[in-house]
Design a protein around this motif. Structure first.
Motif, PDB file in Angstrom:
ATOM      1  N   VAL A 140       0.002 -42.479  19.582  1.00 49.66           N
ATOM      2  CA  VAL A 140      -1.445 -42.310  19.371  1.00 49.66           C
ATOM      3  C   VAL A 140      -2.071 -41.414  20.433  1.00 49.66           C
ATOM      4  O   VAL A 140      -3.167 -40.892  20.240  1.00 49.66           O
ATOM      5  CB  VAL A 140      -2.195 -43.668  19.285  1.00 49.66           C
ATOM      6  N   THR A 141      -1.371 -41.236  21.547  1.00 46.88           N
ATOM      7  CA  THR A 141      -1.863 -40.356  22.608  1.00 46.88           C
ATOM      8  C   THR A 141      -1.708 -38.891  22.217  1.00 46.88           C
ATOM      9  O   THR A 141      -2.582 -38.072  22.494  1.00 46.88           O
ATOM     10  CB  THR A 141      -1.114 -40.653  23.928  1.00 46.88           C
ATOM     11  N   TYR A 185      -4.521 -37.627  20.116  1.00 48.30           N
ATOM     12  CA  TYR A 185      -5.716 -37.576  20.963  1.00 48.30           C
ATOM     13  C   TYR A 185      -5.740 -36.249  21.723  1.00 48.30           C
ATOM     14  O   TYR A 185      -6.747 -35.542  21.724  1.00 48.30           O
ATOM     15  CB  TYR A 185      -5.759 -38.751  21.953  1.00 48.30           C
ATOM     16  N   TYR A 186      -4.641 -35.933  22.395  1.00 46.41           N
ATOM     17  CA  TYR A 186      -4.580 -34.675  23.147  1.00 46.41           C
ATOM     18  C   TYR A 186      -4.754 -33.471  22.234  1.00 46.41           C
ATOM     19  O   TYR A 186      -5.449 -32.511  22.593  1.00 46.41           O
ATOM     20  CB  TYR A 186      -3.263 -34.546  23.910  1.00 46.41           C
ATOM     21  N   ARG A 239      -6.467 -33.177  19.537  1.00 45.09           N
ATOM     22  CA  ARG A 239      -7.893 -33.045  19.207  1.00 45.09           C
ATOM     23  C   ARG A 239      -8.720 -32.689  20.443  1.00 45.09           C
ATOM     24  O   ARG A 239      -9.499 -31.734  20.438  1.00 45.09           O
ATOM     25  CB  ARG A 239      -8.420 -34.344  18.581  1.00 45.09           C
ATOM     26  N   ALA A 240      -8.558 -33.459  21.515  1.00 43.18           N
ATOM     27  CA  ALA A 240      -9.430 -33.326  22.685  1.00 43.18           C
ATOM     28  C   ALA A 240      -9.251 -31.996  23.420  1.00 43.18           C
ATOM     29  O   ALA A 240     -10.229 -31.426  23.913  1.00 43.18           O
ATOM     30  CB  ALA A 240      -9.206 -34.500  23.632  1.00 43.18           C
ATOM     31  N   THR A 252     -13.182 -31.759  24.596  1.00 41.51           N
ATOM     32  CA  THR A 252     -13.672 -33.026  25.128  1.00 41.51           C
ATOM     33  C   THR A 252     -12.766 -33.584  26.223  1.00 41.51           C
ATOM     34  O   THR A 252     -13.072 -34.611  26.819  1.00 41.51           O
ATOM     35  CB  THR A 252     -13.869 -34.086  24.019  1.00 41.51           C
ATOM     36  N   GLN A 253     -11.658 -32.913  26.493  1.00 44.13           N
ATOM     37  CA  GLN A 253     -10.838 -33.253  27.647  1.00 44.13           C
ATOM     38  C   GLN A 253     -10.308 -31.973  28.265  1.00 44.13           C
ATOM     39  O   GLN A 253      -9.871 -31.056  27.572  1.00 44.13           O
ATOM     40  CB  GLN A 253      -9.665 -34.161  27.316  1.00 44.13           C
ATOM     41  N   CYS A 270     -12.586 -36.451  30.865  1.00 46.49           N
ATOM     42  CA  CYS A 270     -13.090 -36.573  29.494  1.00 46.49           C
ATOM     43  C   CYS A 270     -14.564 -36.198  29.533  1.00 46.49           C
ATOM     44  O   CYS A 270     -15.316 -36.681  30.390  1.00 46.49           O
ATOM     45  CB  CYS A 270     -12.957 -38.008  28.993  1.00 46.49           C
TER      46      CYS A 270
END
Length: 162
Positions: free
Chosen positions: A48-49, A52-53, A55-56, A61-62, A80
């Motif tokens: 799930v990480t 996230y990376y 997308r972010a 957003t990161q 973040c």
């Protein structure tokens, strides 16, 4: 601790091409920080990480900094970026949350974390983010205090799901 030539270190912002190292580093940080056994199965969290990376890092957003000594990974840090409703004390509503700070044990105490934080803070300033928070470990707290971070006593948390 290896004394290093600071000129041999390279610091750079991560891209989506760095997701493998970011995910791997995040799992290593959590194992270290939570004092988990090295054999702990992190595959579910890693699965799930990764998205996230993806997308972010794409939507901004990161931001993550990676530190290398030659080809050897030696440290990382991230921020973040998010917005809350503007307030009297934060008229922009733009906030950053520094996390995932890590320096390999044999490289600690040589300014790597400070330079990483400096890169993240300066990028936040450049992008118009006016407030930056973090949660510090006992080991990291002196680094952040020396940089200028102040303790806050007014935060609370409610976990919707355990």
């Amino acid at each position: 601790m290896n004394m290093i030539n600071k000129n041999e270190l390279t610091y750079r912002f991560a891209t989506t091409e760095d997701i493998d190292i970011l995910v791997s580093t995040r799992m290593d940080i959590l194992i270290d920080m939570l004092k988990l056994d090295q054999s702990t199965d992190m595959s579910k969290l890693a699965s799930v990480t990764r998205p996230y990376y993806e997308r972010a890092l794409t939507d901004g957003t990161q931001l993550a900094v990676l530190v290398f000594n030659g080809d050897k990974f030696v440290g990382a840090g991230a921020v973040c970026l998010y917005e809350v409703m503007p307030t009297f004390y934060n008229i922009s509503g733009k906030r950053g949350y520094i996390m995932n700070m890590y320096t390999c044990p044999e490289y600690r105490g040589q300014g790597i974390a400070t330079k990483t934080v400096d890169m993240l803070v300066n990028k936040c300033k450049e992008l118009g983010y006016t407030h930056i928070t973090l949660s510090a470990t006992d080991m990291g707290q002196p680094v952040y205090e020396k940089y200028g971070f102040k303790k806050m006593d007014d935060q609370m948390i409610y976990k919707v799901v355990d």
